[in-house]
Design an enzyme around this catalytic site. Structure first.
Site, PDB file in Angstrom:
ATOM      1  N   TYR A  98       0.841  -1.194   0.000  1.00  0.00           N
ATOM      2  CA  TYR A  98       0.000   0.000   0.000  1.00  0.00           C
ATOM      3  C   TYR A  98       0.883   1.254   0.000  1.00  0.00           C
ATOM      4  O   TYR A  98       1.868   1.338   0.740  1.00  0.00           O
ATOM      5  CB  TYR A  98      -0.912  -0.020   1.220  1.00  0.00           C
ATOM      6  CG  TYR A  98      -1.612   1.286   1.501  1.00  0.00           C
ATOM      7  CD1 TYR A  98      -2.348   1.938   0.512  1.00  0.00           C
ATOM      8  CD2 TYR A  98      -1.524   1.893   2.753  1.00  0.00           C
ATOM      9  CE1 TYR A  98      -2.975   3.150   0.766  1.00  0.00           C
ATOM     10  CE2 TYR A  98      -2.153   3.093   3.020  1.00  0.00           C
ATOM     11  CZ  TYR A  98      -2.873   3.724   2.020  1.00  0.00           C
ATOM     12  OH  TYR A  98      -3.482   4.925   2.271  1.00  0.00           O
ATOM     13  N   ASP A 170      -0.761  -7.314   7.552  1.00  0.00           N
ATOM     14  CA  ASP A 170      -1.844  -6.398   7.189  1.00  0.00           C
ATOM     15  C   ASP A 170      -2.922  -7.243   6.518  1.00  0.00           C
ATOM     16  O   ASP A 170      -2.758  -7.704   5.390  1.00  0.00           O
ATOM     17  CB  ASP A 170      -1.305  -5.320   6.242  1.00  0.00           C
ATOM     18  CG  ASP A 170      -2.374  -4.319   5.804  1.00  0.00           C
ATOM     19  OD1 ASP A 170      -3.580  -4.631   5.924  1.00  0.00           O
ATOM     20  OD2 ASP A 170      -2.014  -3.239   5.309  1.00  0.00           O
TER      21      ASP A 170
END
Length: 379
Positions: A98, A170
């Site tokens: 990300y 994550d």
């Protein structure tokens, strides 16, 4: 207790003063004390708040963890984990990441003498190869954002345990409904609660879930001292969103599968990234560690320059061109200029984040409307 039941009830009891079934919004900054220190756990809402406590109990249950901490954003949660480190420490992480995580790693924490290795983690053994005496933490996304790489959590967990490294996953793209990294060997699970857990694009929040009490105490100190904690209204909204998480995720998975199958053979699509396809890299690992393949799909457009990609991205009617993902509504994102715009072009293009790539967050609308929208936009 099964997942759907935990989503509705975990961490929550009827309000003792009124019997209210829904957790009240404790809109207060401070708490009366009968005598100094006699606070029954509540002193000041930066540190603790009853609405947030109920949420944290629910979040912990969803990830089969003992503890949870809710943060004011996913980046707030990420920041807290990085503050466990010291100058000279090294972190192993993925090369498809990300953009916000890449930015905080390279632009903030690298300035404090922490070294990051951005690697292709599709082969777990690379973790062992890059570990040295300074390595302290491994940070993994799976599926990754935005090319949906699959990382073998269990295999990396065995390596990190043997080498005494902190292992963080994550889990935002999968949600706790599809994947539970702690059960597979992770020490900490991170979520952008903004996404699937909240599910309605009406809050910004992050969370950490874990089992180790000493690690929890260290993180709680950072959480309280640095103050990236959410207010009671957002905590209430997250609790409300969680109550339908299991129902929403079933619909995301069903719609995602049909959208992926439609796009796979579309003449305007060059590449498609969705872990449910048997030819997707590490598909078998995805089958082993996930209970479904989710509603996140990325595609590259065939023979499309940036202008043509922008034209198509602006041509949707049901999908909304916007940041974020995981809401009930379908969203479309152009990573190169939006979520991953902070990553240098030459870095992102090495892992496939090219100008013609679009990321789809498939919502829970009627599938016929979604497919029609895709057909029209790609025409």
């Amino acid at each position: 207790m099964k997942f759907g039941t935990k989503a509705i009830h975990a961490g929550q009891e009827p309000d003792p003063s009124t019997g209210a079934v829904m957790t009240p919004i404790y809109q207060t900054s401070t708490y009366a004390q009968k005598s100094p220190g006699d606070n029954k756990g509540y002193e000041y809402s930066r540190g603790t708040n009853p609405t947030r406590s109920a949420l944290e109990g629910c979040l912990a249950a969803l990830e089969n963890a003992r503890f949870a901490l809710a943060f004011s954003s996913g980046m707030g949660a990420t920041d807290a984990v990085m503050k466990l480190l010291q100058p000279g420490d090294e972190v192993i992480t993925g090369n498809d990441l990300y953009g916000g995580s890449y930015r905080i790693f390279t632009k903030i924490f690298a300035n404090y003498g922490i070294k990051f290795h951005f690697l292709d983690l599709s082969d777990p053994e690379i973790v062992a190869q890059y570990t040295n005496e300074n390595t302290k933490l491994v940070w993994v996304e799976t599926p990754t954002n935005p090319t949906m790489q699959i990382v073998d959590i269990e295999a990396i967990g065995k390596i990190t345990k043997a080498k005494n490294l902190t292992f963080v996953v994550d889990n935002t793209f999968a949600s706790p409904y599809l994947q539970n990294p702690i059960d597979l060997g992770a020490d900490i699970v991170m979520h952008s609660v903004t996404k699937y857990i909240g599910g309605h694009s009406d809050l910004v929040m992050g969370a950490l879930m874990l089992n180790d009490e000493d690690l929890y105490k260290r993180l709680w100190f950072i959480y309280n001292a640095c103050g990236a904690t959410p207010g009671p209204m957002d905590s209430f909204l997250a609790l409300r969103g969680i109550k339908t998480l299991h129902l929403r995720m079933k619909a995301h998975c069903e719609n995602g599968k049909q959208v992926a199958e439609f796009l796979k053979t579309h003449p305007k699509v060059d590449k498609i990234y969705w872990p449910g396809f048997t030819d997707h890299p590490n598909h078998e690992i995805a089958k082993k560690q996930m209970r479904g393949f989710g509603g996140m799909i990325s595609i590259t457009l065939k023979d499309a320059d940036l202008a043509e990609t922008f034209r198509i991205a602006s041509n949707f009617k049901v999908f909304t061109l916007a940041e974020s993902l995981g809401g009930v509504e379908s969203l479309l994102n152009h990573p190169a200029t939006m979520t991953h715009g902070s990553i240098p072009k030459e870095v992102r293009e090495k892992v496939g984040v090219v100008d013609s790539l679009l990321r789809l967050s498939v919502g829970v609308e009627d599938i016929e409307d979604l497919l029609e929208d895709l057909k029209n936009a790609l025409s």
